[in-house]
Motif scaffolding. Sequence first.
Motif, PDB file in Angstrom:
ATOM      1  N   GLY A  15       3.562 -12.949  -9.766  1.00  0.00           N
ATOM      2  CA  GLY A  15       2.136 -13.110 -10.021  1.00  0.00           C
ATOM      3  C   GLY A  15       1.296 -12.746  -8.812  1.00  0.00           C
ATOM      4  N   GLN A  16       1.753 -13.103  -7.639  1.00  0.00           N
ATOM      5  CA  GLN A  16       1.027 -12.738  -6.420  1.00  0.00           C
ATOM      6  C   GLN A  16       1.053 -11.232  -6.189  1.00  0.00           C
ATOM      7  OE1 GLN A  16       2.069 -15.177  -3.012  1.00  0.00           O
ATOM      8  NE2 GLN A  16       2.167 -17.025  -4.258  1.00  0.00           N
ATOM      9  N   ARG A  17       2.176 -10.592  -6.491  1.00  0.00           N
ATOM     10  CA  ARG A  17       2.225  -9.134  -6.392  1.00  0.00           C
ATOM     11  C   ARG A  17       1.257  -8.491  -7.394  1.00  0.00           C
ATOM     12  NH1 ARG A  17       4.086  -6.969  -1.697  1.00  0.00           N
ATOM     13  NH2 ARG A  17       6.226  -7.614  -1.223  1.00  0.00           N
ATOM     14  N   LEU A  18       1.123  -9.081  -8.578  1.00  0.00           N
ATOM     15  CA  LEU A  18       0.158  -8.565  -9.542  1.00  0.00           C
ATOM     16  C   LEU A  18      -1.263  -8.664  -8.994  1.00  0.00           C
ATOM     17  CD1 LEU A  18       1.702 -10.008 -12.821  1.00  0.00           C
ATOM     18  CD2 LEU A  18       1.266  -7.584 -12.395  1.00  0.00           C
ATOM     19  N   VAL A  19      -1.573  -9.797  -8.360  1.00  0.00           N
ATOM     20  CA  VAL A  19      -2.889  -9.939  -7.726  1.00  0.00           C
ATOM     21  C   VAL A  19      -3.080  -8.867  -6.669  1.00  0.00           C
ATOM     22  CG1 VAL A  19      -4.276 -11.421  -6.217  1.00  0.00           C
ATOM     23  CG2 VAL A  19      -3.138 -12.399  -8.225  1.00  0.00           C
ATOM     24  N   GLN A  20      -2.060  -8.643  -5.844  1.00  0.00           N
ATOM     25  CA  GLN A  20      -2.140  -7.631  -4.784  1.00  0.00           C
ATOM     26  C   GLN A  20      -2.445  -6.252  -5.354  1.00  0.00           C
ATOM     27  OE1 GLN A  20       1.654  -6.769  -3.021  1.00  0.00           O
ATOM     28  NE2 GLN A  20       0.852  -5.297  -1.569  1.00  0.00           N
ATOM     29  N   ALA A 269       4.521  10.235 -14.044  1.00  0.00           N
ATOM     30  CA  ALA A 269       3.612  10.147 -15.179  1.00  0.00           C
ATOM     31  C   ALA A 269       2.179  10.313 -14.694  1.00  0.00           C
ATOM     32  CB  ALA A 269       3.784   8.800 -15.894  1.00  0.00           C
ATOM     33  N   ASP A 270       1.307  10.776 -15.569  1.00  0.00           N
ATOM     34  CA  ASP A 270      -0.100  10.948 -15.224  1.00  0.00           C
ATOM     35  C   ASP A 270      -0.821   9.616 -15.356  1.00  0.00           C
ATOM     36  OD1 ASP A 270      -2.546  12.045 -14.577  1.00  0.00           O
ATOM     37  OD2 ASP A 270      -2.914  12.841 -16.596  1.00  0.00           O
ATOM     38  N   LEU A 271      -0.436   8.693 -14.489  1.00  0.00           N
ATOM     39  CA  LEU A 271      -0.993   7.342 -14.487  1.00  0.00           C
ATOM     40  C   LEU A 271      -1.284   6.949 -13.037  1.00  0.00           C
ATOM     41  CD1 LEU A 271       1.520   5.694 -16.990  1.00  0.00           C
ATOM     42  CD2 LEU A 271      -0.870   6.252 -17.476  1.00  0.00           C
ATOM     43  N   PRO A 272      -2.283   6.107 -12.794  1.00  0.00           N
ATOM     44  CA  PRO A 272      -2.677   5.798 -11.405  1.00  0.00           C
ATOM     45  C   PRO A 272      -1.552   5.261 -10.537  1.00  0.00           C
ATOM     46  CG  PRO A 272      -4.365   5.029 -12.927  1.00  0.00           C
ATOM     47  CD  PRO A 272      -3.211   5.500 -13.772  1.00  0.00           C
ATOM     48  N   SER A 273      -0.645   4.470 -11.109  1.00  0.00           N
ATOM     49  CA  SER A 273       0.384   3.825 -10.297  1.00  0.00           C
ATOM     50  C   SER A 273       1.704   4.582 -10.247  1.00  0.00           C
ATOM     51  CB  SER A 273       0.638   2.401 -10.807  1.00  0.00           C
ATOM     52  OG  SER A 273      -0.521   1.613 -10.690  1.00  0.00           O
ATOM     53  N   SER A 274       1.782   5.724 -10.903  1.00  0.00           N
ATOM     54  CA  SER A 274       3.031   6.488 -10.904  1.00  0.00           C
ATOM     55  C   SER A 274       3.049   7.428  -9.699  1.00  0.00           C
ATOM     56  CB  SER A 274       3.160   7.292 -12.197  1.00  0.00           C
ATOM     57  OG  SER A 274       4.395   7.987 -12.234  1.00  0.00           O
ATOM     58  N   THR A 323      10.049  -6.054  -6.278  1.00  0.00           N
ATOM     59  CA  THR A 323       8.898  -6.784  -6.805  1.00  0.00           C
ATOM     60  C   THR A 323       7.687  -5.876  -7.023  1.00  0.00           C
ATOM     61  OG1 THR A 323       8.057  -7.485  -4.631  1.00  0.00           O
ATOM     62  CG2 THR A 323       9.635  -8.946  -5.738  1.00  0.00           C
ATOM     63  N   LEU A 324       7.741  -4.636  -6.525  1.00  0.00           N
ATOM     64  CA  LEU A 324       6.669  -3.666  -6.781  1.00  0.00           C
ATOM     65  C   LEU A 324       7.100  -2.762  -7.936  1.00  0.00           C
ATOM     66  CD1 LEU A 324       5.540  -2.944  -3.115  1.00  0.00           C
ATOM     67  CD2 LEU A 324       4.315  -4.251  -4.859  1.00  0.00           C
ATOM     68  N   ARG A 325       7.897  -1.736  -7.678  1.00  0.00           N
ATOM     69  CA  ARG A 325       8.392  -0.907  -8.780  1.00  0.00           C
ATOM     70  C   ARG A 325       9.163  -1.747  -9.805  1.00  0.00           C
ATOM     71  NH1 ARG A 325       8.529   3.191 -12.430  1.00  0.00           N
ATOM     72  NH2 ARG A 325       7.440   4.450 -10.877  1.00  0.00           N
ATOM     73  N   GLY A 326       9.907  -2.724  -9.339  1.00  0.00           N
ATOM     74  CA  GLY A 326      10.805  -3.450 -10.226  1.00  0.00           C
ATOM     75  C   GLY A 326      10.196  -4.579 -11.012  1.00  0.00           C
ATOM     76  N   ALA A 327       8.948  -4.939 -10.748  1.00  0.00           N
ATOM     77  CA  ALA A 327       8.379  -6.093 -11.457  1.00  0.00           C
ATOM     78  C   ALA A 327       6.880  -5.908 -11.682  1.00  0.00           C
ATOM     79  CB  ALA A 327       8.677  -7.383 -10.685  1.00  0.00           C
ATOM     80  N   GLY A 329       4.539  -3.924 -10.359  1.00  0.00           N
ATOM     81  CA  GLY A 329       4.079  -2.556 -10.552  1.00  0.00           C
ATOM     82  C   GLY A 329       4.514  -1.969 -11.877  1.00  0.00           C
ATOM     83  N   ALA A 330       5.694  -2.360 -12.343  1.00  0.00           N
ATOM     84  CA  ALA A 330       6.176  -1.870 -13.633  1.00  0.00           C
ATOM     85  C   ALA A 330       5.294  -2.360 -14.769  1.00  0.00           C
ATOM     86  CB  ALA A 330       7.620  -2.323 -13.848  1.00  0.00           C
ATOM     87  N   SER A 331       4.883  -3.632 -14.710  1.00  0.00           N
ATOM     88  CA  SER A 331       3.993  -4.167 -15.743  1.00  0.00           C
ATOM     89  C   SER A 331       2.644  -3.464 -15.721  1.00  0.00           C
ATOM     90  CB  SER A 331       3.803  -5.674 -15.546  1.00  0.00           C
ATOM     91  OG  SER A 331       4.995  -6.381 -15.803  1.00  0.00           O
ATOM     92  N   ILE A 332       2.132  -3.193 -14.523  1.00  0.00           N
ATOM     93  CA  ILE A 332       0.837  -2.518 -14.416  1.00  0.00           C
ATOM     94  C   ILE A 332       0.935  -1.082 -14.919  1.00  0.00           C
ATOM     95  CG2 ILE A 332      -0.888  -1.676 -12.771  1.00  0.00           C
ATOM     96  CD1 ILE A 332      -0.343  -4.257 -11.148  1.00  0.00           C
ATOM     97  N   LEU A 333       2.011  -0.385 -14.600  1.00  0.00           N
ATOM     98  CA  LEU A 333       2.226   0.957 -15.152  1.00  0.00           C
ATOM     99  C   LEU A 333       2.180   0.931 -16.675  1.00  0.00           C
ATOM    100  CD1 LEU A 333       5.056   2.770 -13.149  1.00  0.00           C
ATOM    101  CD2 LEU A 333       2.860   3.733 -13.800  1.00  0.00           C
ATOM    102  N   ASN A 334       2.834  -0.061 -17.270  1.00  0.00           N
ATOM    103  CA  ASN A 334       2.817  -0.174 -18.722  1.00  0.00           C
ATOM    104  C   ASN A 334       1.410  -0.481 -19.226  1.00  0.00           C
ATOM    105  OD1 ASN A 334       5.477   0.464 -19.140  1.00  0.00           O
ATOM    106  ND2 ASN A 334       6.182  -1.644 -19.362  1.00  0.00           N
ATOM    107  N   GLY A 335       0.648  -1.277 -18.469  1.00  0.00           N
ATOM    108  CA  GLY A 335      -0.742  -1.532 -18.841  1.00  0.00           C
ATOM    109  C   GLY A 335      -1.569  -0.260 -18.808  1.00  0.00           C
TER     110      GLY A 335
END
Length: 344
Positions: A15-20, A269-274, A323-327, A329-335
């Motif tokens: 959750g803290q990484r998501l905030v970051q 992928a053509d996404l901001p976090s990829s 916790t970035l690519r693996g958690a 960041g992965a959720s944000i990419l999917n968002g």
Amino acid sequence: MSIRVGILGATGAVGQRLVQLLDPHPDFEIAALTASEASAGRSYRAAAKWGLDFPIPDSVAEMTVRATDADEIPDDVPLLFSSLPSSVGEAVEPGLAEAGYVVSSNSSNARMDPDVPLVIPEVNADHLDLLEVQRDERGWDGALLKNPNCSTITMVPTLAALDQFGLERVHVSTLQAVSGAGYSGVTSMEILDNAIPHIGGEEEKMEDESRKLLGGFDGAELDLHGMDVSASCNRIATLDGHLENVWADTAQDVTTESAAEAMADYPSADLPSSPAPLIHTFEDPERPQPRLDRMLGDGMAVSAGGFRETPEGVQYNCLSHNTLRGAAGASILNGELLAREGYL
């Protein structure tokens, strides 16, 4: 215009990484934070035992933490990022989707459900359309989307690059960082001067999720990939970054050069976090290493090296920040994928 989003389980490590990652995001605005009943009603600064090496963002520090309940989350927050423990996610995520929220979840529950997409946008973005099946079958106005386990997400992009050679069998042994267990998951007395050769449920996740991620989707049904996957998962005294030793057996001959080239050329992928490139490859047999390479691509890249031909295919090592690519960041990419494809 920014999309208002919420974070479920905002006080924990992921959750803290998501905030970051979300605080400066170009498309998303943090509008709701939830946690346990013990944290609800407190400011985020007071509720979160902050463990990252930079200050809590001012934009969320004084935000009031809410209970993880549909009645507590504003109606104008269409997208929720979930970092809940799987037992809690199993209990609350379906209700949130039924109430109309789209949930991009890192929690392990429901990943293998036949109508729940398990997605890495660079690998199987087409599986997102399984949400149409999910909504029809469950009668939900919202939706539930999953990203895979942190160890799975390290390996699968490299396997996707090799699938052109006909993947038949995959054996993997992992060296996983302690942050993957959360702040209180592994004590210092357990891990210092030690390695733990078992992580409960991790082998099964890698074996099952990899086949789902690389499977085929015909618009109505998903078929698992036909390869066999065997995993041995080990915890070591690294803070962040999962390193994995992979043996991939292929139907076609594959050289070290062709394997490395396939990975280096595998598209982002053509996404901001990829990140671009998605997979960094090394000629140096001593790379990748967690301390040196986990932050490649701002922590969202996968790296691979140590390529060696075997009688049945190729052996190599791969790494990503768990916790970035693996958690988170992965959720944000999917968002980001959900927003691009019009599911919000």
